[in-house]
Design a protein around this motif. Structure first.
Motif, PDB file in Angstrom:
ATOM      1  N   UNK A  37      46.341  51.671  48.346  1.00 21.96           N
ATOM      2  CA  UNK A  37      46.950  50.945  47.239  1.00 21.96           C
ATOM      3  C   UNK A  37      47.444  49.614  47.780  1.00 21.96           C
ATOM      4  N   UNK A  38      47.069  48.525  47.119  1.00 19.43           N
ATOM      5  CA  UNK A  38      47.503  47.202  47.554  1.00 19.43           C
ATOM      6  C   UNK A  38      47.628  46.290  46.347  1.00 19.43           C
ATOM      7  N   UNK A  39      48.102  45.084  46.582  1.00 25.84           N
ATOM      8  CA  UNK A  39      48.241  44.088  45.525  1.00 25.84           C
ATOM      9  C   UNK A  39      47.242  42.978  45.758  1.00 25.84           C
ATOM     10  N   UNK A  40      46.629  42.541  44.677  1.00 31.38           N
ATOM     11  CA  UNK A  40      45.712  41.413  44.730  1.00 31.38           C
ATOM     12  C   UNK A  40      46.271  40.341  43.800  1.00 31.38           C
ATOM     13  N   UNK A  41      46.144  39.103  44.208  1.00 33.10           N
ATOM     14  CA  UNK A  41      46.699  38.034  43.386  1.00 33.10           C
ATOM     15  C   UNK A  41      45.849  36.787  43.420  1.00 33.10           C
ATOM     16  N   UNK A  42      45.930  36.030  42.372  1.00 33.78           N
ATOM     17  CA  UNK A  42      45.192  34.778  42.251  1.00 33.78           C
ATOM     18  C   UNK A  42      45.286  34.292  40.824  1.00 33.78           C
ATOM     19  N   UNK A  43      44.249  33.609  40.373  1.00 34.71           N
ATOM     20  CA  UNK A  43      44.190  33.121  39.006  1.00 34.71           C
ATOM     21  C   UNK A  43      43.198  33.950  38.206  1.00 34.71           C
ATOM     22  N   UNK A  44      43.517  34.188  36.929  1.00 34.93           N
ATOM     23  CA  UNK A  44      42.576  34.864  36.039  1.00 34.93           C
ATOM     24  C   UNK A  44      41.470  33.857  35.739  1.00 34.93           C
ATOM     25  N   UNK A  45      40.237  34.215  36.080  1.00 30.53           N
ATOM     26  CA  UNK A  45      39.107  33.302  35.917  1.00 30.53           C
ATOM     27  C   UNK A  45      38.867  32.990  34.438  1.00 30.53           C
ATOM     28  N   UNK A  46      38.655  31.708  34.140  1.00 28.33           N
ATOM     29  CA  UNK A  46      38.389  31.264  32.770  1.00 28.33           C
ATOM     30  C   UNK A  46      37.126  31.952  32.238  1.00 28.33           C
ATOM     31  N   UNK A  47      37.196  32.450  31.012  1.00 28.47           N
ATOM     32  CA  UNK A  47      36.048  33.068  30.361  1.00 28.47           C
ATOM     33  C   UNK A  47      35.736  34.484  30.804  1.00 28.47           C
ATOM     34  N   UNK A  48      36.593  35.081  31.636  1.00 28.91           N
ATOM     35  CA  UNK A  48      36.282  36.416  32.159  1.00 28.91           C
ATOM     36  C   UNK A  48      37.049  37.536  31.453  1.00 28.91           C
ATOM     37  N   UNK A  49      38.013  37.214  30.625  1.00 29.18           N
ATOM     38  CA  UNK A  49      38.846  38.218  29.980  1.00 29.18           C
ATOM     39  C   UNK A  49      38.090  38.893  28.837  1.00 29.18           C
ATOM     40  N   UNK A  50      37.898  40.219  28.952  1.00 29.94           N
ATOM     41  CA  UNK A  50      37.179  40.997  27.938  1.00 29.94           C
ATOM     42  C   UNK A  50      38.041  42.192  27.560  1.00 29.94           C
ATOM     43  N   UNK A  51      38.337  42.286  26.294  1.00 34.10           N
ATOM     44  CA  UNK A  51      39.110  43.440  25.806  1.00 34.10           C
ATOM     45  C   UNK A  51      38.125  44.497  25.339  1.00 34.10           C
TER      46      UNK A  51
ATOM     47  N   UNK B 279      48.484  45.536  40.984  1.00 39.46           N
ATOM     48  CA  UNK B 279      48.629  46.626  41.947  1.00 39.46           C
ATOM     49  C   UNK B 279      47.599  47.690  41.612  1.00 39.46           C
ATOM     50  N   UNK B 280      46.909  48.202  42.617  1.00 35.83           N
ATOM     51  CA  UNK B 280      45.914  49.245  42.377  1.00 35.83           C
ATOM     52  C   UNK B 280      45.051  49.502  43.592  1.00 35.83           C
ATOM     53  N   UNK B 281      43.823  49.982  43.324  1.00 36.21           N
ATOM     54  CA  UNK B 281      42.882  50.344  44.386  1.00 36.21           C
ATOM     55  C   UNK B 281      41.517  49.759  44.088  1.00 36.21           C
ATOM     56  N   UNK B 282      40.756  49.480  45.135  1.00 39.82           N
ATOM     57  CA  UNK B 282      39.388  48.992  44.998  1.00 39.82           C
ATOM     58  C   UNK B 282      38.451  50.190  44.907  1.00 39.82           C
ATOM     59  N   UNK B 283      37.723  50.301  43.769  1.00 37.97           N
ATOM     60  CA  UNK B 283      36.810  51.412  43.538  1.00 37.97           C
ATOM     61  C   UNK B 283      35.434  50.837  43.219  1.00 37.97           C
ATOM     62  N   UNK B 284      34.460  51.058  44.102  1.00 41.64           N
ATOM     63  CA  UNK B 284      33.081  50.588  43.911  1.00 41.64           C
ATOM     64  C   UNK B 284      33.019  49.105  43.580  1.00 41.64           C
ATOM     65  N   UNK B 285      33.804  48.286  44.298  1.00 42.89           N
ATOM     66  CA  UNK B 285      33.761  46.838  44.120  1.00 42.89           C
ATOM     67  C   UNK B 285      34.603  46.304  42.980  1.00 42.89           C
ATOM     68  N   UNK B 286      35.211  47.188  42.180  1.00 44.04           N
ATOM     69  CA  UNK B 286      36.077  46.774  41.079  1.00 44.04           C
ATOM     70  C   UNK B 286      37.499  47.214  41.388  1.00 44.04           C
ATOM     71  N   UNK B 287      38.434  46.299  41.187  1.00 47.63           N
ATOM     72  CA  UNK B 287      39.831  46.619  41.420  1.00 47.63           C
ATOM     73  C   UNK B 287      40.372  47.364  40.207  1.00 47.63           C
ATOM     74  N   UNK B 288      40.746  48.632  40.377  1.00 43.81           N
ATOM     75  CA  UNK B 288      41.300  49.454  39.304  1.00 43.81           C
ATOM     76  C   UNK B 288      42.816  49.295  39.332  1.00 43.81           C
ATOM     77  N   UNK B 289      43.336  48.466  38.428  1.00 45.86           N
ATOM     78  CA  UNK B 289      44.760  48.137  38.429  1.00 45.86           C
ATOM     79  C   UNK B 289      45.582  49.189  37.706  1.00 45.86           C
TER      80      UNK B 289
END
Length: 152
Positions: free
Chosen positions: A54-68, A106-116
């Protein structure tokens, strides 16, 4: 007499060292999630963490990447300019969460995707966590906010 005093001092030092080691071990095993490391997307891309870490990842939310998605499922990308990591989160997002804004997850990296499991967004327009600023500066992506607001 001198030998007895020296022996007593050694016993006290050994007892203190054992007590310190025991208290550290108790803290470490009682709260393993309290010791979470912060990583930038570039660090995650360079060297993937252990699968159950379990770790924290931080940065900027990439423009155009937010999908609900369906229900409370949300996907987006976090970037520091050097790498992009996809993030999946299920839950309610903070009010100030948005594309182009700073985020710490905060979460875990699962198959290349960060599961927050938790998403933190900056609490006003000027604040950003020090770790995120440092990671963005390393990639040349950080822009210093204006000291005074613009007037019309």
């Amino acid at each position: 007499m001198k030998g007895l005093k020296k022996q007593r001092r050694i016993q006290i030092l050994v007892l203190a060292a054992v007590a310190m080691a025991a208290s550290f071990a108790a803290f470490y095993y009682a709260a393993p999630d309290a010791l979470q490391y912060f990583r930038s997307p570039s660090e995650v891309a360079e060297k993937a963490p252990a699968p159950n870490e379990t770790f924290r990842i931080g940065g900027l939310v990439e423009e155009g990447s937010l999908v609900r998605g369906q229900g409370a499922a949300i996907t987006f990308n976090v970037t520091d300019g050097g790498a992009v990591i996809p993030v999946r989160y299920e839950g309610v997002l903070p009010d100030l969460f948005g594309e182009g804004e700073g985020v710490v997850a905060t979460g875990k990296l699962v198959d290349g995707t960060f599961e927050a499991t938790e998403i933190l967004a900056k609490h006003d327009e000027t604040y950003m966590p020090k770790e995120v600023i440092d990671a963005l500066k390393d990639q040349g992506m950080y822009v210093e906010p204006d000291a005074e607001p613009a007037t019309n």
